[in-house]
Design a protein around this motif. Structure first.
Motif: not given
Ligand code: PGA
Length: 308
Positions: A147-157, A196-213
């Motif tokens: 995956m491209g965006l491992p979830p935080a808060g879980k005991e993962l390698d 769609e909602q739940g896609s890692g690509t989508r979450i990452s892009m939203q973050r990139v845009f949000k970080d730049r206001g």
């Protein structure tokens, strides 16, 4: 019935050889030790298994029955041992992997190369989005997840093994294609076709845009990279996808990667497991193979001639 595997093995040897002496030699035991095991077995079973006439040893009826079953048990144990040896030696085994829909553009190539080196393995691949992958991790029903965006808060390698550049694409006749160093701000009015909602690509892009206001509006939503590429090619708007999905389109020239400032956004692909997961031999070998070789095996589409 209380009997031990050791008693069964001693019995099988005496019954096959019809001799306590030969069984003792075969098993590297003393003859009294062999006699003792048989005596205990007969007591446990409540029936005599052998009768001795003079120097000759014969199986009783109960002994003959028991011999049949002890040989079956022995064969099954030998078979189990051979199968486990095959698993250790990677001569057989099944790999169950779940991958992000975007990673499916290169994972089959990795498996094909791995399979060339270890013939006889089988693969089960579930292709789903990030939300589906998190469900797999929670259910612990795969050997590993890519995956491209491992979830935080879980005991993962989670180990990164390959770049995952995100780019903005347009139809090849779009007016922005001829521009260079396009500021992100100037894309505000463009229509974006989002995953769609739940896609890692989508979450990452939203973050990139949000970080730049900037706000990234999901004017249109589609649940696969293929659908987004078709829609972009048809002129419905711009798309944001991983460069891994574009090999064919860039080679054919039907889509263009826009030269937008701060792009490509460089992400990574990760192999993800629970920290306490006990990997099978084949899963461990695949993991090592991917970490060592993915970079050289997966050709970057950038090399095929994007407009970047
Ligand atoms: P996805 O890909 O968008 O197909 O869920 C995962 C990711 O890039 O994080």
């Amino acid at each position: 019935m209380h009997l031990t595997l050791r008693q069964l093995r001693v019995f099988e040897s005496v019954a096959r050889n019809l001799s306590y002496t030969r069984a003792a030699e075969e098993l590297h035991l003393s003859q009294p030790a062999v006699s003792m095991q048989i005596k205990q077995l007969e007591e446990n079973l409540g029936l005599p298994l052998f009768e001795q006439l003079g120097k000759k040893v014969f199986l009783t009826e109960a002994g003959t029955e028991m011999y049949h079953y002890s040989r079956t048990v022995d064969q099954q144990l030998n078979e189990a041992e051979a199968v486990l040896e095959d698993l250790k030696g990677l001569r057989r085994g099944r790999l169950v992997i779940a991958v992000a829909s975007t990673a499916n553009y290169f994972v089959p190539r990795l498996f094909a190369e791995f399979n060339k080196r270890h013939e006889g393995l089988s693969l089960s691949l579930d292709v789903t989005n990030r939300a589906g992958l998190i469900s797999h991790l929670d259910a612990n029903d795969t050997d590993m997840v890519i995956m491209g965006l491992p979830p935080a808060g879980k005991e993962l390698d989670a180990e990164a093994f390959l770049h995952n550049p995100l780019v903005i694409i347009a139809a090849s006749d779009h007016p922005l294609v001829s521009q260079s160093s396009i500021p992100m701000k100037s894309l505000r009015k463009e229509t974006f076709i989002m995953r769609e909602q739940g896609s890692g690509t989508r979450i990452s892009m939203q973050r990139v845009f949000k970080d730049r206001g900037l706000e990234l509006r999901a004017d249109m939503e589609m649940s696969s990279n293929e659908a987004i590429k078709q829609a972009v090619e048809a002129g419905l708007g711009l798309g944001i996808v991983s460069l891994h999905t574009l090999q064919l389109e860039l080679a054919a020239g039907c889509l263009a990667v826009l030269d937008v400032q701060d792009f490509p956004v460089m992400r990574h692909w990760y192999m993800v497991n629970h920290k306490s997961k006990r990997l099978s031999p084949v899963a461990r070998a695949f993991r090592e193979f991917v970490l060592a070789e993915a970079d050289s095996l997966i050709q970057s589409p950038l090399a095929v001639g994007s407009t970047l």
